[in-house]
Design a protein around this motif. Structure first.
Motif, PDB file in Angstrom:
ATOM      1  N   LEU A  60       0.891  -1.235  -0.052  1.00 37.72           N
ATOM      2  CA  LEU A  60       0.071   0.143   0.023  1.00 37.72           C
ATOM      3  C   LEU A  60       0.761   1.380   0.170  1.00 37.72           C
ATOM      4  O   LEU A  60       1.964   1.278   0.515  1.00 37.72           O
ATOM      5  N   GLN A  61       0.320   2.267  -0.703  1.00 37.78           N
ATOM      6  CA  GLN A  61       1.062   3.545  -0.841  1.00 37.78           C
ATOM      7  C   GLN A  61      -0.031   4.637  -0.322  1.00 37.78           C
ATOM      8  O   GLN A  61      -1.274   4.504  -0.808  1.00 37.78           O
ATOM      9  N   LYS A  62       0.283   5.759   0.034  1.00 37.50           N
ATOM     10  CA  LYS A  62      -0.556   7.048   0.357  1.00 37.50           C
ATOM     11  C   LYS A  62      -1.078   7.570  -0.941  1.00 37.50           C
ATOM     12  O   LYS A  62      -2.088   7.770  -0.998  1.00 37.50           O
ATOM     13  N   VAL A  63      -0.207   7.583  -1.897  1.00 42.10           N
ATOM     14  CA  VAL A  63      -0.535   8.101  -3.314  1.00 42.10           C
ATOM     15  C   VAL A  63      -0.183   6.947  -4.435  1.00 42.10           C
ATOM     16  O   VAL A  63       0.907   6.720  -4.602  1.00 42.10           O
ATOM     17  N   ASP A  64      -1.365   6.239  -4.778  1.00 44.84           N
ATOM     18  CA  ASP A  64      -1.125   5.086  -5.641  1.00 44.84           C
ATOM     19  C   ASP A  64      -2.152   5.205  -6.846  1.00 44.84           C
ATOM     20  O   ASP A  64      -2.461   4.336  -7.740  1.00 44.84           O
ATOM     21  N   GLY A  65      -2.699   6.549  -6.999  1.00 48.59           N
ATOM     22  CA  GLY A  65      -3.550   6.940  -8.292  1.00 48.59           C
ATOM     23  C   GLY A  65      -4.918   6.303  -8.313  1.00 48.59           C
ATOM     24  O   GLY A  65      -5.762   6.706  -9.183  1.00 48.59           O
ATOM     25  N   THR A  66      -5.301   5.885  -7.142  1.00 44.36           N
ATOM     26  CA  THR A  66      -6.768   5.565  -6.760  1.00 44.36           C
ATOM     27  C   THR A  66      -7.494   6.439  -6.009  1.00 44.36           C
ATOM     28  O   THR A  66      -6.717   7.615  -5.322  1.00 44.36           O
ATOM     29  N   ASP A  67      -8.783   6.582  -6.173  1.00 48.46           N
ATOM     30  CA  ASP A  67      -9.766   7.835  -5.376  1.00 48.46           C
ATOM     31  C   ASP A  67      -9.686   7.162  -3.851  1.00 48.46           C
ATOM     32  O   ASP A  67      -9.314   6.168  -3.384  1.00 48.46           O
ATOM     33  N   VAL A  68      -9.625   8.369  -3.030  1.00 43.43           N
ATOM     34  CA  VAL A  68      -9.568   8.242  -1.529  1.00 43.43           C
ATOM     35  C   VAL A  68     -10.699   7.607  -1.067  1.00 43.43           C
ATOM     36  O   VAL A  68     -11.974   7.839  -1.763  1.00 43.43           O
ATOM     37  N   VAL A  69     -10.695   6.563  -0.216  1.00 41.54           N
ATOM     38  CA  VAL A  69     -11.735   5.798   0.314  1.00 41.54           C
ATOM     39  C   VAL A  69     -12.577   6.685   1.373  1.00 41.54           C
ATOM     40  O   VAL A  69     -11.903   7.375   2.087  1.00 41.54           O
ATOM     41  N   ASP A  70     -13.767   6.549   1.444  1.00 45.40           N
ATOM     42  CA  ASP A  70     -14.603   7.133   2.330  1.00 45.40           C
ATOM     43  C   ASP A  70     -14.630   6.494   3.713  1.00 45.40           C
ATOM     44  O   ASP A  70     -15.277   5.406   3.748  1.00 45.40           O
ATOM     45  N   ALA A  71     -14.170   7.067   4.744  1.00 46.71           N
ATOM     46  CA  ALA A  71     -13.907   6.303   5.982  1.00 46.71           C
ATOM     47  C   ALA A  71     -15.258   6.074   6.618  1.00 46.71           C
ATOM     48  O   ALA A  71     -15.356   5.095   7.291  1.00 46.71           O
ATOM     49  N   SER A  72     -16.006   7.057   6.754  1.00 45.41           N
ATOM     50  CA  SER A  72     -17.569   7.127   7.386  1.00 45.41           C
ATOM     51  C   SER A  72     -18.195   5.834   6.786  1.00 45.41           C
ATOM     52  O   SER A  72     -18.790   4.852   7.435  1.00 45.41           O
ATOM     53  N   MET A  73     -17.931   5.615   5.464  1.00 43.94           N
ATOM     54  CA  MET A  73     -18.820   4.349   4.751  1.00 43.94           C
ATOM     55  C   MET A  73     -18.428   3.281   5.064  1.00 43.94           C
ATOM     56  O   MET A  73     -18.803   2.273   5.347  1.00 43.94           O
ATOM     57  N   TYR A  74     -16.938   3.084   5.257  1.00 47.97           N
ATOM     58  CA  TYR A  74     -16.215   1.893   5.733  1.00 47.97           C
ATOM     59  C   TYR A  74     -16.622   1.307   7.315  1.00 47.97           C
ATOM     60  O   TYR A  74     -17.193   0.445   7.545  1.00 47.97           O
ATOM     61  N   ARG A  75     -16.729   2.533   8.101  1.00 53.20           N
ATOM     62  CA  ARG A  75     -17.179   2.478   9.512  1.00 53.20           C
ATOM     63  C   ARG A  75     -18.353   1.993   9.456  1.00 53.20           C
ATOM     64  O   ARG A  75     -18.902   1.034  10.148  1.00 53.20           O
ATOM     65  N   SER A  76     -19.542   2.584   8.485  1.00 55.59           N
ATOM     66  CA  SER A  76     -20.892   2.116   8.411  1.00 55.59           C
ATOM     67  C   SER A  76     -20.982   0.617   8.052  1.00 55.59           C
ATOM     68  O   SER A  76     -21.827  -0.227   8.728  1.00 55.59           O
ATOM     69  N   LEU A  77     -20.147   0.075   7.237  1.00 51.93           N
ATOM     70  CA  LEU A  77     -20.228  -1.153   6.732  1.00 51.93           C
ATOM     71  C   LEU A  77     -19.835  -2.240   8.038  1.00 51.93           C
ATOM     72  O   LEU A  77     -20.356  -3.073   8.007  1.00 51.93           O
ATOM     73  N   ILE A  78     -18.600  -1.912   8.586  1.00 49.49           N
ATOM     74  CA  ILE A  78     -18.155  -2.642   9.611  1.00 49.49           C
ATOM     75  C   ILE A  78     -19.162  -2.758  10.765  1.00 49.49           C
ATOM     76  O   ILE A  78     -19.635  -3.641  11.243  1.00 49.49           O
ATOM     77  N   GLY A  79     -19.974  -1.431  11.055  1.00 49.69           N
ATOM     78  CA  GLY A  79     -20.939  -1.482  11.905  1.00 49.69           C
ATOM     79  C   GLY A  79     -22.213  -2.295  11.655  1.00 49.69           C
ATOM     80  O   GLY A  79     -22.661  -3.284  12.569  1.00 49.69           O
ATOM     81  N   CYS A  80     -22.432  -2.525  10.447  1.00 48.02           N
ATOM     82  CA  CYS A  80     -23.802  -3.119   9.973  1.00 48.02           C
ATOM     83  C   CYS A  80     -23.290  -4.789  10.105  1.00 48.02           C
ATOM     84  O   CYS A  80     -24.141  -5.497  10.605  1.00 48.02           O
ATOM     85  N   LEU A  81     -22.038  -5.103   9.786  1.00 43.66           N
ATOM     86  CA  LEU A  81     -21.882  -6.569   9.811  1.00 43.66           C
ATOM     87  C   LEU A  81     -21.685  -6.892  11.322  1.00 43.66           C
ATOM     88  O   LEU A  81     -21.756  -7.810  11.469  1.00 43.66           O
ATOM     89  N   MET A  82     -21.029  -6.170  12.114  1.00 37.74           N
ATOM     90  CA  MET A  82     -20.911  -6.411  13.457  1.00 37.74           C
ATOM     91  C   MET A  82     -22.529  -6.582  14.186  1.00 37.74           C
ATOM     92  O   MET A  82     -22.755  -7.697  14.985  1.00 37.74           O
ATOM     93  N   TYR A  83     -23.568  -5.721  13.878  1.00 33.54           N
ATOM     94  CA  TYR A  83     -24.790  -5.991  14.345  1.00 33.54           C
ATOM     95  C   TYR A  83     -25.436  -7.313  13.598  1.00 33.54           C
ATOM     96  O   TYR A  83     -26.080  -7.990  14.311  1.00 33.54           O
ATOM     97  N   LEU A  84     -25.039  -7.618  12.462  1.00 35.23           N
ATOM     98  CA  LEU A  84     -25.750  -8.555  11.749  1.00 35.23           C
ATOM     99  C   LEU A  84     -25.173 -10.103  12.387  1.00 35.23           C
ATOM    100  O   LEU A  84     -25.879 -10.858  12.840  1.00 35.23           O
ATOM    101  N   THR A  85     -23.901 -10.112  12.934  1.00 37.89           N
ATOM    102  CA  THR A  85     -23.573 -11.312  13.675  1.00 37.89           C
ATOM    103  C   THR A  85     -23.847 -11.356  15.138  1.00 37.89           C
ATOM    104  O   THR A  85     -24.323 -12.240  15.681  1.00 37.89           O
TER     105      THR A  85
END
Length: 198
Positions: free
Chosen positions: A96-121
């Motif tokens: 992984l690199q800080k600048v690798d030509g890809t778009d910046v990931v939305d951290a809040s969306m990632y946290r939301s996904l993890i929260g949904c999966l934790m609630y699901l389990t």
């Protein structure tokens, strides 16, 4: 035991066994509703069909709880309705690199996904606590060596589980540049031991 609300007698019950025996007693249910309506501002919505992401189907002798609708909502929310399952959902040994030509990931969306999966389990006892499983506290630590292409620092991680439920985890870039794989592993093990003792 008898109480009176608006001059209407309400028969009370003495034990949970009696409540269970009379669970299908329409008169008892109606009396309990009237007591609640007299004491609280509320609305009768009928039998519960959906509660906190869980579908509830009731029959006279059983209650069936299902998460199909919640799971479909998660897939739709994160645009994964057409996804296929894989054993490792990411590229292994990726640098992984800080600048690798890809778009910046939305951290809040990632946290939301993890929260949904934790609630699901957490709402699935068969996933969270497998039958016949021993509840042993276990900790794991691991690290890479010079995994960051930007500054050659390593990333360490640990997780602790109790039975099949992971309750504490961390993945963090180390603060120093390690000179050997032994040093990297020692730093990772130290961070895990520190968490275990805290």
């Amino acid at each position: 035991m008898e109480e009176s609300i608006d001059d209407q007698p309400v028969r009370g019950t003495r034990s949970l066994a009696e409540i269970y025996e009379r669970r299908n007693d329409a008169e008892l249910i109606e009396n309990i509703k009237q007591c609640l309506f007299a004491g609280f501002e509320m609305t009768d919505l009928g039998k519960m069909v959906y509660f906190l992401g869980l579908e509830v189907k009731q029959s006279p002798y059983e209650i069936f709880i299902c998460q199909r609708k919640y799971l479909k909502e998660i897939l739709k929310k994160f645009q994964m309705e057409e996804c296929r399952s894989v054993s490792t959902p990411m590229a292994a040994k990726e640098k992984l690199q800080k600048v690798d030509g890809t778009d910046v990931v939305d951290a809040s969306m990632y946290r939301s996904l993890i929260g949904c999966l934790m609630y699901l389990t957490a709402t699935r006892p068969d996933i969270l606590f497998a039958r016949g499983q021993e509840f042993n506290l276990q900790g794991f630590s691991d690290s890479d060596w010079a995994g960051s292409m930007d500054d050659m620092k390593s990333t360490s991680g640990y997780c602790f589980d109790f039975g099949s439920a992971c309750f504490s985890w961390c993945s963090k870039k180390q603060e120093i540049v390690a000179q050997s794989t032994a040093e990297v592993e020692f730093i990772a093990a130290t961070a895990a031991a520190n968490q275990a003792l805290c």
